[in-house]
Motif scaffolding. Structure first.
Motif, PDB file in Angstrom:
ATOM      1  N   PRO A 682      31.693 106.476 100.589  1.00 42.58           N
ATOM      2  CA  PRO A 682      32.081 107.171  99.349  1.00 42.58           C
ATOM      3  C   PRO A 682      31.050 106.959  98.256  1.00 42.58           C
ATOM      4  CG  PRO A 682      33.384 105.188  99.634  1.00 42.58           C
ATOM      5  CD  PRO A 682      32.601 105.357 100.902  1.00 42.58           C
ATOM      6  N   LYS A 683      30.991 107.913  97.397  1.00 44.76           N
ATOM      7  CA  LYS A 683      30.126 107.814  96.228  1.00 44.76           C
ATOM      8  C   LYS A 683      30.886 107.086  95.126  1.00 44.76           C
ATOM      9  CE  LYS A 683      27.657 110.610  92.828  1.00 44.76           C
ATOM     10  NZ  LYS A 683      27.373 111.993  92.362  1.00 44.76           N
ATOM     11  N   ASP A 685      31.188 105.925  91.297  1.00 46.60           N
ATOM     12  CA  ASP A 685      30.735 106.211  89.947  1.00 46.60           C
ATOM     13  C   ASP A 685      31.804 105.675  89.002  1.00 46.60           C
ATOM     14  OD1 ASP A 685      29.240 107.062  87.884  1.00 46.60           O
ATOM     15  OD2 ASP A 685      29.364 109.208  88.342  1.00 46.60           O
ATOM     16  N   VAL A 704      35.380 105.924  89.985  1.00 48.86           N
ATOM     17  CA  VAL A 704      35.570 107.172  90.726  1.00 48.86           C
ATOM     18  C   VAL A 704      35.104 106.948  92.161  1.00 48.86           C
ATOM     19  CG1 VAL A 704      34.980 109.612  90.904  1.00 48.86           C
ATOM     20  CG2 VAL A 704      35.185 108.541  88.657  1.00 48.86           C
ATOM     21  N   ALA A 706      34.474 108.947  95.146  1.00 50.98           N
ATOM     22  CA  ALA A 706      34.311 110.376  95.379  1.00 50.98           C
ATOM     23  C   ALA A 706      33.673 110.653  96.735  1.00 50.98           C
ATOM     24  CB  ALA A 706      33.440 110.974  94.265  1.00 50.98           C
ATOM     25  N   LYS A 707      33.793 111.890  97.143  1.00 44.96           N
ATOM     26  CA  LYS A 707      33.130 112.333  98.364  1.00 44.96           C
ATOM     27  C   LYS A 707      31.642 112.516  98.088  1.00 44.96           C
ATOM     28  CE  LYS A 707      37.084 114.972 100.171  1.00 44.96           C
ATOM     29  NZ  LYS A 707      37.540 116.309 100.632  1.00 44.96           N
ATOM     30  N   THR A 708      30.833 112.040  99.015  1.00 43.83           N
ATOM     31  CA  THR A 708      29.401 112.348  98.893  1.00 43.83           C
ATOM     32  C   THR A 708      29.110 113.729  99.464  1.00 43.83           C
ATOM     33  OG1 THR A 708      28.999 111.257 101.001  1.00 43.83           O
ATOM     34  CG2 THR A 708      28.699 109.946  99.011  1.00 43.83           C
ATOM     35  N   GLU A 710      31.395 117.405 100.284  1.00 48.79           N
ATOM     36  CA  GLU A 710      32.709 118.015 100.044  1.00 48.79           C
ATOM     37  C   GLU A 710      33.560 118.069 101.307  1.00 48.79           C
ATOM     38  OE1 GLU A 710      32.300 122.004  98.787  1.00 48.79           O
ATOM     39  OE2 GLU A 710      31.097 122.650 100.511  1.00 48.79           O
ATOM     40  N   TRP A 714      38.496 111.135 105.161  1.00 48.79           N
ATOM     41  CA  TRP A 714      38.863 109.719 105.068  1.00 48.79           C
ATOM     42  C   TRP A 714      39.292 109.232 106.440  1.00 48.79           C
ATOM     43  CZ3 TRP A 714      38.489 106.986 100.469  1.00 48.79           C
ATOM     44  CH2 TRP A 714      38.883 105.627 100.530  1.00 48.79           C
ATOM     45  N   PHE A 776      40.276 109.341  98.334  1.00 48.50           N
ATOM     46  CA  PHE A 776      39.343 109.597  97.253  1.00 48.50           C
ATOM     47  C   PHE A 776      40.126 109.784  95.959  1.00 48.50           C
ATOM     48  CE2 PHE A 776      37.317 111.418 101.103  1.00 48.50           C
ATOM     49  CZ  PHE A 776      36.200 110.600 101.147  1.00 48.50           C
ATOM     50  N   GLY A 777      39.564 109.318  94.834  1.00 46.85           N
ATOM     51  CA  GLY A 777      40.255 109.479  93.562  1.00 46.85           C
ATOM     52  C   GLY A 777      39.608 108.665  92.461  1.00 46.85           C
ATOM     53  N   THR A 778      40.289 108.622  91.255  1.00 45.35           N
ATOM     54  CA  THR A 778      39.808 107.890  90.091  1.00 45.35           C
ATOM     55  C   THR A 778      40.773 106.745  89.801  1.00 45.35           C
ATOM     56  OG1 THR A 778      38.822 109.906  89.189  1.00 45.35           O
ATOM     57  CG2 THR A 778      39.183 108.070  87.664  1.00 45.35           C
TER      58      THR A 778
END
Length: 989
Positions: A682-683, A685, A704, A706-708, A710, A714, A776-778
């Protein structure tokens, strides 16, 4: 036979007869018709001995002396000469009566009739004929000596007398005797003595040899003898095509080949000429010389026959042909040796039948009854060794075969099979005028032969398997885990795989590899796969050309599909193993393609790294980044399709549904050892709530995950604690994230450079964790209060989540290592992660000065000083002043007058006074330093409030103010102020 040089005889005996001494024998031939019996030209000369000397005949003289013979005759006190006595009709003649004086060639010439001496006379005739024109004294003396030795009864005594007297010119007797021996051996070796002829058959009674032999007395073949052989009967010589042949003998036997032209008896006659001696019967001395050669002959008789039995040796031009090529045949015509040779002018026909066999025929066991008649052809031969070629244009398809196989032609035969030519020769196949050359009952056939059998290959069938694990077997790349331990970046799945799939686990951004094994099916059924099972280019068509180097090049296309879940991959693998048709799920993404071409079977590496020199390079599809492929499951798929092949340029045949391959090759997705899993990476940030705060305020960070890509998926893995028979539930991989807030600098304005690692000078001030992240999420941290000014930065690292229920799942740690990156973090120093904490603002130090404005120039000088003005400058400690004289142009021409010493920096303090001795425009620039000596302020040049105008006394002010006066001074030029151009420099005051 000597010349008298005795002085006691005076002039009464002017000449004596010349004596010829014989030393060795020689043979010569005398041209025919020179003399006839009873005649002798030049016999009437008054002094024949004198004539001999004048003619200069070659020979040797002995020393003066006496020779006495046993019969009482003698030559007292004479010089003896030995050589040619005369020339008769161009031929040399020699004495053969040593005890009789030579007085001329009077008498009668006739054949040599003495049988005892005739063989030697024949040899000497050959010798005298050969050396007839040789003027060498020693040679001719030796020949004369040989004639006395071999033909003269008193010759031996005469030669003994000559030896006793010795040669007048100094020639030794050994030299003379050696010359006689040499000439005699030459005569013996080259005088024909025996004529013989034999014959033998070489091919039936149609061809054979006659062998004439011309030998000397030692039974050795003689070279250089001209001969003629004539055949009387139905035969001709092969060399001339006639019944006569002539030639010259060599030192080897002569073999003359002949061919019968009919049936009957043939007589062979050989003729050649032999040397012949002639003899002069004279009232004084007898003479010997050569005459016309004598012709001798020999003949033999033998029988010839003119029938023959033609046969054919045939061999297919190519024992393995491919679609588009006819079963061509090469015929060579021969004869059965028992039937004689091929009759010249005979043209024989043969009919060939082409049979089709479903299985490879076996010579000696398979017959034509086991095959199907497919076609016929006719060939003809006109000589032994003649060749015939049967190609598509001369082949006629059998109507029954075409009916069973519509569209069949010689170059378009159905499917794969074996075709054999069988040839036959009978009198009934021949033209009417040719049947006479074959026996009436002649029926020849070559039956089913291996040499006449060819395999027809309609198409080839490639096979393909691949192994991603083999491609990564030697990969040594490493990845560092969250615990700081290096682990293999590539893991090959096993029974203990966390996701229960046959898979190779890869890092994002790593090299994409697969190993392909290309093979070919055994189309000829010989139990092995080799070049015979492959199609070949145009250069590879023909016997002996079908090599691996000439195999056609085929195109293999590979595709990598990804973005799929574990559940999809697992089910697809099960279905493929069960033989079910597997389709890619709709969400599958075409990630990359690779193409390679090859003309041989073998293992081929496909890689995204060109440096590995792969057979094919994986290239990303549009919009795909090979360094950032979707996490999740991917599979390699390969196709070898007819439509993709370039056969037209290689074989001349366009591809079709069943050419060059019997059928297209398609490797199903998720076949064994063809699945890879790109680990979750995952990316990370994060964004701080405020990029700049004051000391004592709080900050909050939002992480965050995130997906590297799209299309990232998972990862999940199946639970293990389930009841037997139940389908295990999917458990998403759980991740923890550890965040640390670092202080990088005490300066809130400090610049931070992005780095892959945390710099050593960074100080950890706060830590926090976000746990059990399964999607994925914040995610937001708790607030934290910052009390000290400076520059701060957040840094997040992903770690395995091995808490909670997962403590009961022993696969969790394995799943972490297999399904996600060993260590995920973001770069240190991201702009969105920086927090700057500032103290309350303090007033800024303001520095200025106040000049004198205008100063009068009196008594050649003017005193100048400046006043320092400070505001909010608590750090100011020392000050110094620069006095500059302003030029008429720009600042580059200004001149530094002086720099004052340092004074305490206080508001309102005056600079030290500086005296100038020129009028003009001057300005001050101040420098202020803190307690450490650091420069904290430096005044600008040419500021109006820093400028002083020095003018002559009495120059009225215009009242326009200092700035205007300054500019007026600048514009007035040299009338108001001295222009000092050039670089800045000090001037002494």
């Amino acid at each position: 036979m000597g010349r008298n040089n005795n002085p006691t005889r005076g002039s009464t005996i002017r000449h004596v007869v010349r004596t010829i001494a014989a030393a060795s024998a020689a043979v010569a031939t005398l041209a025919a018709g020179l003399l006839v019996a009873g005649t002798a030209n030049a016999a009437d000369m008054r002094d024949p001995f004198e004539r001999s000397i004048q003619n200069g005949n070659p020979g040797l003289w002995a020393n003066l002396g006496t020779i006495t013979f046993s019969n009482g005759k003698s030559y007292p006190d004479m010089e003896q000469s030995l050589g040619v006595v005369d020339s008769v009709n161009g031929k040399n003649v020699y004495c053969i009566q040593a005890d009789t004086l030579y007085t001329g060639t009077m008498g009668t010439w006739g054949d040599w009739t003495d049988e005892r001496t005739k063989p030697d006379a024949q040899k000497l005739a050959w010798l005298t004929n050969k050396y007839n024109n040789d003027r060498d004294d020693l040679t001719q003396a030796a020949i004369a000596g040989l004639i006395h030795q071999k033909l003269d009864p008193m010759g031996g005594e005469y030669l003994d007398g000559i030896q006793r007297l010795g040669w007048k010119d100094g020639t030794s007797w050994d030299t003379y005797a050696a010359k006689m021996d040499s000439l005699w051996n030459e005569a013996v070796a080259n005088t024909p003595s025996n004529l013989d002829m034999q014959y033998r058959y070489t091919t039936g009674k149609r061809k054979g040899l006659v062998t004439p032999s011309i030998m000397n007395g030692n039974g050795v073949e003689i070279a250089g003898i001209q001969y003629t052989v004539t055949l009387k009967g139905p035969a001709v010589f092969d060399q001339t095509g006639t019944n006569t042949i002539s030639g010259t003998t060599t030192n080897e036997a002569i073999h003359l080949s002949w061919t019968a032209t009919g049936n009957g008896k043939v007589t062979s006659i050989v003729q050649h000429k032999i040397p012949k001696a002639t003899r002069l019967e004279s009232p004084n001395q007898n003479l010997m010389g050569p005459t016309d050669p004598q012709t001798v002959s020999k003949n033999i008789q033998f029988e010839v026959l003119n029938n023959f039995k033609p046969t054919i040796r045939s061999d297919q031009s190519d024992h393995r042909i491919e679609y588009g090529h006819a079963p061509e045949d090469d015929l060579t015509w021969h004869v059965d040796p028992t039937g004689g040779d091929w009759i010249q002018g005979a043209t024989i026909k043969s009919t060939g039948t082409l049979y089709y066999f479903a299985n490879k025929p076996v010579e000696g066991r398979t017959t034509v009854r086991d095959g199907v008649k497919a076609a016929t052809a006719t060939a003809a031969g006109d000589r032994d060794g003649a060749t015939s070629h049967v190609d598509a244009s001369s082949i006629t398809m059998d109507p029954g075969f075409v009916k069973a196989h519509p569209g069949a032609t010689p170059s378009s035969l159905p499917a794969t099979g074996w075709y054999t030519w069988v040839w036959q020769i009978t009198p009934g196949m021949q033209d009417a005028n040719m049947r006479q050359y074959l026996p009436a009952d002649y029926d020849w056939s070559d039956n089913v032969l291996e040499a006449e059998t060819t395999l027809h290959v309609r198409s080839m069938q490639p096979t393909i398997t691949s192994s991603v694990s083999a491609a990564y077997k030697t990969d040594q790349s490493k990845v560092t885990g969250a615990d700081g331990v290096e682990r293999p970046a590539v893991q090959i799945g096993s029974a203990a795989a966390s996701d229960r799939t046959d898979v190779v686990y890869l890092e994002k951004g790593g090299v994409i590899r697969d190993k392909v094994t290309l093979g070919v099916s055994d189309v000829n059924g010989d139990g092995k796969t080799d070049t015979a099972d492959w199609l070949h280019t145009k250069d590879g068509q023909g016997e002996g050309r079908e090599t691996e180097a000439n195999q056609i090049t085929i195109r293999v296309n590979g595709t990598l599909y990804g973005g799929m879940t574990r559940e999809q991959a697992e089910q697809a693998q099960k279905d493929t193993a069960a033989g079910k048709t597997v389709e890619l799920p709709k969400q599958a993404v075409k990630l990359a393609t690779a193409t390679f071409t090859t003309n041989k079977a073998g293992d081929y590496l496909l890689s995204s790294r060109k440096g590995e020199k792969p057979a094919g390079v994986w290239k990303a599809e549009n919009g795909i980044d090979l360094t950032n492929l979707p996490s999740g499951y991917a599979t390699f798929v390969y196709d070898i399709a007819n439509k993709d092949q370039d056969t037209e340029s290689q074989t001349g045949i366009k591809p079709s549904d069943d050419y060059p391959f019997a059928k297209d090759v398609h490797e199903a997705p998720f076949t064994a050892d063809e699945t890879v899993m790109f680990r979750l990476t995952p990316k990370l940030d994060s964004t701080v709530s405020s990029k700049e705060v004051k000391a004592g305020e709080t900050t909050v960070d939002k992480l965050v995950v995130a997906k590297t890509n799209e299309k990232d998926v998972w990862p999940t893995y199946p639970e293990t604690n389930v009841t037997e028979g139940e389908t295990p539930k999917s458990t998403p991989l759980s991740l923890d994230f550890h965040g640390v807030l670092y202080k990088v600098s005490d300066d809130p304005s400090a610049a931070i450079e992005e780095t892959d690692t945390v710099p050593e000078n960074a100080v950890k001030v706060h830590e926090t964790d976000i746990k059990d992240v399964t999607k994925f999420g914040t995610y937001t941290t708790d607030s934290f209060t910052l009390t000290e000014s400076g520059t701060y930065a957040w840094h997040w690292v992903m770690t395995p989540s091995l808490t909670g229920d997962q403590n009961h799942n022993p696969l969790a740690a394995l799943a972490w290592r297999q399904l996600t990156h060993g260590k995920v973090q973001h770069a240190f120093g991201l702009a969105s992660e920086i927090v700057r904490v500032r103290k309350p603002e303090t007033p800024k130090c303001e520095v200025s000065t106040k000049s004198q404005g205008e100063v009068t120039f009196e008594n050649g000088k003017a005193d100048l000083h400046d006043e320092l003005l400070l505001k909010n400058c608590s750090d100011a400690a020392k000050a110094e002043f620069e006095l500059w004289k302003q030029s008429n142009g720009d600042q580059s021409g200004d001149v530094l007058i002086t720099v004052t010493g340092k004074v305490d920096a206080k508001d309102g303090i005056h600079s030290p006074t500086v005296t100038v001795h020129e009028t003009g425009t001057y300005y001050w620039r101040e420098k202020v330093y803190d307690q450490t000596g650091k420069l904290i302020s430096y005044g600008d040049a040419r500021k109006p409030n820093e400028t002083v105008l020095v003018k002559e006394k009495g120059l009225a002010s215009t009242g326009v103010g200092t700035p205007m006066l300054l500019w007026a001074g600048v514009l007035a030029g040299a009338g108001i102020a001295l222009a000092l151009a050039g670089s800045r420099k000090r001037i002494r005051l």
